[in-house]
Design a protein around this motif. Structure first.
Motif, PDB file in Angstrom:
ATOM      1  N   SER A  91     -23.204 -58.160 -21.917  1.00 14.05           N
ATOM      2  CA  SER A  91     -24.585 -57.732 -21.988  1.00 14.05           C
ATOM      3  C   SER A  91     -25.159 -57.752 -20.582  1.00 14.05           C
ATOM      4  O   SER A  91     -24.864 -58.654 -19.805  1.00 14.05           O
ATOM      5  N   HIS A  92     -25.932 -56.717 -20.239  1.00 18.14           N
ATOM      6  CA  HIS A  92     -26.596 -56.726 -18.932  1.00 18.14           C
ATOM      7  C   HIS A  92     -27.938 -56.004 -19.013  1.00 18.14           C
ATOM      8  O   HIS A  92     -28.155 -55.145 -19.863  1.00 18.14           O
ATOM      9  N   GLU A  93     -28.827 -56.407 -18.128  1.00 12.66           N
ATOM     10  CA  GLU A  93     -30.176 -55.844 -18.067  1.00 12.66           C
ATOM     11  C   GLU A  93     -30.136 -54.423 -17.503  1.00 12.66           C
ATOM     12  O   GLU A  93     -29.320 -54.102 -16.651  1.00 12.66           O
ATOM     13  N   THR A  94     -31.042 -53.586 -18.009  1.00 13.02           N
ATOM     14  CA  THR A  94     -31.255 -52.256 -17.441  1.00 13.02           C
ATOM     15  C   THR A  94     -32.729 -52.166 -17.052  1.00 13.02           C
ATOM     16  O   THR A  94     -33.489 -53.108 -17.272  1.00 13.02           O
ATOM     17  N   ARG A  95     -33.120 -51.055 -16.510  1.00  9.77           N
ATOM     18  CA  ARG A  95     -34.507 -50.901 -16.057  1.00  9.77           C
ATOM     19  C   ARG A  95     -35.511 -51.073 -17.193  1.00  9.77           C
ATOM     20  O   ARG A  95     -36.559 -51.677 -17.038  1.00  9.77           O
ATOM     21  N   SER A  96     -35.185 -50.548 -18.374  1.00  7.88           N
ATOM     22  CA  SER A  96     -36.159 -50.588 -19.473  1.00  7.88           C
ATOM     23  C   SER A  96     -35.724 -51.484 -20.636  1.00  7.88           C
ATOM     24  O   SER A  96     -36.403 -51.533 -21.650  1.00  7.88           O
ATOM     25  N   GLY A  97     -34.621 -52.185 -20.493  1.00 11.21           N
ATOM     26  CA  GLY A  97     -34.148 -53.026 -21.585  1.00 11.21           C
ATOM     27  C   GLY A  97     -32.826 -53.671 -21.227  1.00 11.21           C
ATOM     28  O   GLY A  97     -32.711 -54.342 -20.220  1.00 11.21           O
ATOM     29  N   PHE A  98     -31.815 -53.423 -22.053  1.00 12.54           N
ATOM     30  CA  PHE A  98     -30.496 -53.947 -21.751  1.00 12.54           C
ATOM     31  C   PHE A  98     -29.437 -53.152 -22.493  1.00 12.54           C
ATOM     32  O   PHE A  98     -29.731 -52.367 -23.382  1.00 12.54           O
ATOM     33  N   GLN A  99     -28.187 -53.344 -22.078  1.00 16.44           N
ATOM     34  CA  GLN A  99     -27.055 -52.703 -22.734  1.00 16.44           C
ATOM     35  C   GLN A  99     -26.114 -53.798 -23.219  1.00 16.44           C
ATOM     36  O   GLN A  99     -25.808 -54.735 -22.479  1.00 16.44           O
ATOM     37  N   HIS A 100     -25.694 -53.675 -24.458  1.00 14.89           N
ATOM     38  CA  HIS A 100     -24.737 -54.608 -25.035  1.00 14.89           C
ATOM     39  C   HIS A 100     -23.448 -53.829 -25.251  1.00 14.89           C
ATOM     40  O   HIS A 100     -23.493 -52.680 -25.692  1.00 14.89           O
ATOM     41  N   SER A 101     -22.304 -54.434 -24.916  1.00 13.23           N
ATOM     42  CA  SER A 101     -21.052 -53.700 -25.045  1.00 13.23           C
ATOM     43  C   SER A 101     -19.902 -54.625 -25.413  1.00 13.23           C
ATOM     44  O   SER A 101     -19.994 -55.845 -25.289  1.00 13.23           O
ATOM     45  N   TRP A 102     -18.840 -54.004 -25.862  1.00 19.10           N
ATOM     46  CA  TRP A 102     -17.588 -54.671 -26.168  1.00 19.10           C
ATOM     47  C   TRP A 102     -16.488 -53.886 -25.472  1.00 19.10           C
ATOM     48  O   TRP A 102     -16.423 -52.662 -25.582  1.00 19.10           O
ATOM     49  N   THR A 103     -15.616 -54.574 -24.753  1.00 19.57           N
ATOM     50  CA  THR A 103     -14.539 -53.933 -24.003  1.00 19.57           C
ATOM     51  C   THR A 103     -13.202 -54.273 -24.654  1.00 19.57           C
ATOM     52  O   THR A 103     -12.914 -55.443 -24.915  1.00 19.57           O
ATOM     53  N   PHE A 104     -12.411 -53.240 -24.903  1.00 19.22           N
ATOM     54  CA  PHE A 104     -11.099 -53.387 -25.533  1.00 19.22           C
ATOM     55  C   PHE A 104     -10.059 -52.695 -24.660  1.00 19.22           C
ATOM     56  O   PHE A 104     -10.310 -51.628 -24.105  1.00 19.22           O
ATOM     57  N   TYR A 105      -8.870 -53.286 -24.574  1.00 22.44           N
ATOM     58  CA  TYR A 105      -7.799 -52.741 -23.739  1.00 22.44           C
ATOM     59  C   TYR A 105      -6.701 -52.189 -24.628  1.00 22.44           C
ATOM     60  O   TYR A 105      -6.272 -52.829 -25.583  1.00 22.44           O
ATOM     61  N   LYS A 106      -6.250 -50.972 -24.279  1.00 24.45           N
ATOM     62  CA  LYS A 106      -5.123 -50.352 -24.980  1.00 24.45           C
ATOM     63  C   LYS A 106      -4.004 -50.206 -23.966  1.00 24.45           C
ATOM     64  O   LYS A 106      -4.041 -49.308 -23.112  1.00 24.45           O
ATOM     65  N   GLY A 107      -3.040 -51.112 -24.040  1.00 27.73           N
ATOM     66  CA  GLY A 107      -1.973 -51.134 -23.050  1.00 27.73           C
ATOM     67  C   GLY A 107      -2.546 -51.477 -21.690  1.00 27.73           C
ATOM     68  O   GLY A 107      -3.552 -52.176 -21.580  1.00 27.73           O
ATOM     69  N   GLN A 108      -1.923 -50.970 -20.653  1.00 32.78           N
ATOM     70  CA  GLN A 108      -2.400 -51.230 -19.298  1.00 32.78           C
ATOM     71  C   GLN A 108      -3.167 -50.049 -18.719  1.00 32.78           C
ATOM     72  O   GLN A 108      -3.708 -50.145 -17.619  1.00 32.78           O
ATOM     73  N   SER A 109      -3.229 -48.945 -19.465  1.00 32.63           N
ATOM     74  CA  SER A 109      -3.834 -47.732 -18.916  1.00 32.63           C
ATOM     75  C   SER A 109      -5.252 -47.448 -19.390  1.00 32.63           C
ATOM     76  O   SER A 109      -6.044 -46.890 -18.641  1.00 32.63           O
ATOM     77  N   TYR A 110      -5.564 -47.772 -20.635  1.00 33.07           N
ATOM     78  CA  TYR A 110      -6.837 -47.346 -21.211  1.00 33.07           C
ATOM     79  C   TYR A 110      -7.753 -48.522 -21.540  1.00 33.07           C
ATOM     80  O   TYR A 110      -7.300 -49.564 -21.995  1.00 33.07           O
ATOM     81  N   VAL A 111      -9.050 -48.283 -21.317  1.00 35.15           N
ATOM     82  CA  VAL A 111     -10.091 -49.249 -21.653  1.00 35.15           C
ATOM     83  C   VAL A 111     -11.103 -48.524 -22.532  1.00 35.15           C
ATOM     84  O   VAL A 111     -11.547 -47.425 -22.202  1.00 35.15           O
ATOM     85  N   TYR A 112     -11.455 -49.136 -23.652  1.00 40.53           N
ATOM     86  CA  TYR A 112     -12.461 -48.608 -24.567  1.00 40.53           C
ATOM     87  C   TYR A 112     -13.688 -49.495 -24.462  1.00 40.53           C
ATOM     88  O   TYR A 112     -13.587 -50.708 -24.656  1.00 40.53           O
ATOM     89  N   VAL A 113     -14.844 -48.897 -24.164  1.00 39.07           N
ATOM     90  CA  VAL A 113     -16.087 -49.651 -24.051  1.00 39.07           C
ATOM     91  C   VAL A 113     -17.062 -49.119 -25.099  1.00 39.07           C
ATOM     92  O   VAL A 113     -17.557 -48.000 -24.984  1.00 39.07           O
ATOM     93  N   VAL A 114     -17.305 -49.919 -26.126  1.00 40.47           N
ATOM     94  CA  VAL A 114     -18.282 -49.580 -27.167  1.00 40.47           C
ATOM     95  C   VAL A 114     -19.616 -50.134 -26.691  1.00 40.47           C
ATOM     96  O   VAL A 114     -19.700 -51.291 -26.295  1.00 40.47           O
ATOM     97  N   TYR A 115     -20.655 -49.303 -26.699  1.00 39.38           N
ATOM     98  CA  TYR A 115     -21.931 -49.745 -26.135  1.00 39.38           C
ATOM     99  C   TYR A 115     -23.113 -49.400 -27.031  1.00 39.38           C
ATOM    100  O   TYR A 115     -23.055 -48.481 -27.848  1.00 39.38           O
ATOM    101  N   ALA A 116     -24.167 -50.183 -26.860  1.00 41.52           N
ATOM    102  CA  ALA A 116     -25.460 -49.915 -27.492  1.00 41.52           C
ATOM    103  C   ALA A 116     -26.525 -50.152 -26.438  1.00 41.52           C
ATOM    104  O   ALA A 116     -26.514 -51.188 -25.763  1.00 41.52           O
TER     105      ALA A 116
END
Length: 129
Positions: A65-90
């Motif tokens: 979770s991190h602050e933004t100018r008008s609020g914040f962003q919450h995310s989850w980071t998932f790794y698929k092997g060593q090449s791909y990263v999936y970032v689900v965000y709200a």
């Protein structure tokens, strides 16, 4: 006949309740769904038309979770092997004492490059799990 009606009602009610038991959930414009669930102490990412049998399932996500100018962003980071990263965000906005989700989706990254940006069709449901 009564058993058929009862079976049909149970099927629809379980399907409807399943969609609302995710910590994070949203349908996308592609007709597929994004979900993040908690399984024990691990975050789980699911993607596909049918989340009971998803096309992609990744485990052991990291919550951020991190602050933004008008609020914040919450995310989850998932790794698929060593090449791909999936970032689900709200993305969330603050207005006085209210906080509300405004948008969401999933970024698929290969290295530092975003190779897919799949947006939610509507504001994601967050925190319902």
């Amino acid at each position: 006949m009564k058993s058929f009606i009862l079976s049909t009602l149970l099927l629809f009610s379980s399907a409807a309740s399943y969609a609302h038991n995710h910590y994070y959930y949203c349908p996308t414009n592609t007709g597929k769904n994004i979900a993040v669930d908690m399984n024990g102490e691990n975050w789980v990412y699911k993607f596909g038309r049918n989340l009971r049998n998803p096309e992609i399932i990744l485990r052991n996500g990291v919550e951020n979770s991190h602050e933004t100018r008008s609020g914040f962003q919450h995310s989850w980071t998932f790794y698929k092997g060593q090449s791909y990263v999936y970032v689900v965000y709200a993305n969330f906005e603050r207005e006085d004492d209210d906080v509300y989700a405004t948008s969401g989706g999933v970024w698929v990254k290969q290295g530092n490059k975003v190779v897919a940006d799949i947006k939610c069709k509507r504001v994601p449901d967050v925190g319902n799990g």
